[in-house]
Design a protein around this motif. Structure first.
Motif, PDB file in Angstrom:
ATOM      1  N   ASP A  78     -49.802  -8.088  15.485  1.00 51.11           N
ATOM      2  CA  ASP A  78     -48.934  -7.523  16.513  1.00 51.11           C
ATOM      3  C   ASP A  78     -47.632  -7.049  15.880  1.00 51.11           C
ATOM      4  O   ASP A  78     -46.666  -7.813  15.781  1.00 51.11           O
ATOM      5  CB  ASP A  78     -48.632  -8.566  17.603  1.00 51.11           C
ATOM      6  N   ASN A 110     -49.717 -12.413  17.245  1.00 55.03           N
ATOM      7  CA  ASN A 110     -51.069 -12.798  16.852  1.00 55.03           C
ATOM      8  C   ASN A 110     -51.514 -11.951  15.664  1.00 55.03           C
ATOM      9  O   ASN A 110     -51.096 -10.790  15.520  1.00 55.03           O
ATOM     10  CB  ASN A 110     -52.041 -12.613  18.017  1.00 55.03           C
ATOM     11  N   GLU A 112     -55.035 -11.353  12.608  1.00 56.21           N
ATOM     12  CA  GLU A 112     -56.359 -11.659  12.070  1.00 56.21           C
ATOM     13  C   GLU A 112     -56.448 -11.088  10.665  1.00 56.21           C
ATOM     14  O   GLU A 112     -55.932  -9.998  10.400  1.00 56.21           O
ATOM     15  CB  GLU A 112     -57.464 -11.056  12.940  1.00 56.21           C
ATOM     16  N   LYS A 127     -57.384 -16.497  11.464  1.00 54.90           N
ATOM     17  CA  LYS A 127     -56.880 -16.028  12.754  1.00 54.90           C
ATOM     18  C   LYS A 127     -55.776 -16.981  13.188  1.00 54.90           C
ATOM     19  O   LYS A 127     -55.907 -18.201  13.067  1.00 54.90           O
ATOM     20  CB  LYS A 127     -58.007 -16.008  13.788  1.00 54.90           C
ATOM     21  N   LYS A 129     -51.424 -17.354  15.092  1.00 51.45           N
ATOM     22  CA  LYS A 129     -50.266 -16.816  15.795  1.00 51.45           C
ATOM     23  C   LYS A 129     -48.996 -17.324  15.137  1.00 51.45           C
ATOM     24  O   LYS A 129     -48.968 -18.432  14.570  1.00 51.45           O
ATOM     25  CB  LYS A 129     -50.294 -17.193  17.270  1.00 51.45           C
TER      26      LYS A 129
END
Length: 236
Positions: A78, A110, A112, A127, A129
């Motif tokens: 993000d 977040n 990945e 993965k 945050k």
């Protein structure tokens, strides 16, 4: 790509702006009905202002820098993130046109990642945050000031803290790791403030934050829109 959560925050900011415009209209009507004998204070001169805001931050290097894992094949995150903020501005009469401001901003990003597996001990994906907290201290100058409008420039130090919860996927298991980083940066920005009534104001601000060190995933531009509440009356 801007995700649905960010779009929701943009809509919230537009709704806030629309509400402020309605309040401006109501305020203008009330001013025209004010008796001539009523004292008119200058809300721009309140020495204390509390603020609350909705923020949108652009972290230009977040996707490239988050984690900084070896053998990284692909990374998505993000880069544009919504958040919120709180602020306190102090502008005592003897300090003007200078002022000081402390603000606290928070957001969650977040991400990945996919890795090139070189050894069976290497993870295949990750993965997680990142929860980011930014505490800005600023010394500012009221560059343009009227009775109901103030344009300001400000700069100062920033203390930031990032807490990352990461799930690493290996061939036979998933391992969760928590990483916490903190440090000092510098910030600089500009803001436009407009009074709504004798105490309430609307503020739009833009801030740039960077440690000026190579590989800083936290460097960002932040746009904030919100309301302020003034205290202790106005002076000259």
């Amino acid at each position: 790509m801007i995700n649905r959560r960010t779009l929701t925050y943009f809509r919230a900011q537009f709704a806030l702006a629309a509400a402020v415009l309605c309040l401006f209209g109501a305020h203008a009507g009330a001013q025209t009905r004010r008796p001539v004998s009523d004292p008119i204070r200058n809300p721009a001169d309140d020495p204390f202002k509390l603020g609350v805001s909705l923020d949108v931050g652009w972290f230009s290097d977040f996707s490239k820098r988050v984690g900084e894992q070896a053998n990284l094949a692909d990374s998505k995150g993000d880069d544009v993130v919504p958040g919120f903020g709180l602020s306190l501005e102090l502008s005592p009469t003897g300090l003007r046109p200078l002022f000081t401001r402390v603000s606290l901003n928070y957001g969650v990003q977040n991400f990945e990642q996919t890795y090139n597996v070189v050894s069976p001990l290497d993870p295949t994906t990750a993965k997680g945050k990142v929860k980011g907290l930014f505490l800005d201290g600023q010394l500012g100058l009221r560059a343009v000031k009227g009775r109901s409008t103030v344009f300001s420039l400000a700069a100062g130090p920033t203390w930031s803290k990032s807490s990352a919860d990461i799930d690493f996927t290996y061939a036979d298991q998933v391992v969760t790791v928590n990483r916490v980083l903190d440090g000092w940066k510098l910030n600089a920005g500009a803001s436009l403030w407009r009074s709504i009534d004798d105490r309430l104001g609307f503020q739009l601000a833009v801030t740039y934050t960077n440690s000026f060190k190579q590989g800083d995933a936290d460097q960002n531009f932040r746009v904030s829109t919100g309301l302020t509440l003034g205290f202790s009356g106005g002076g000259n």
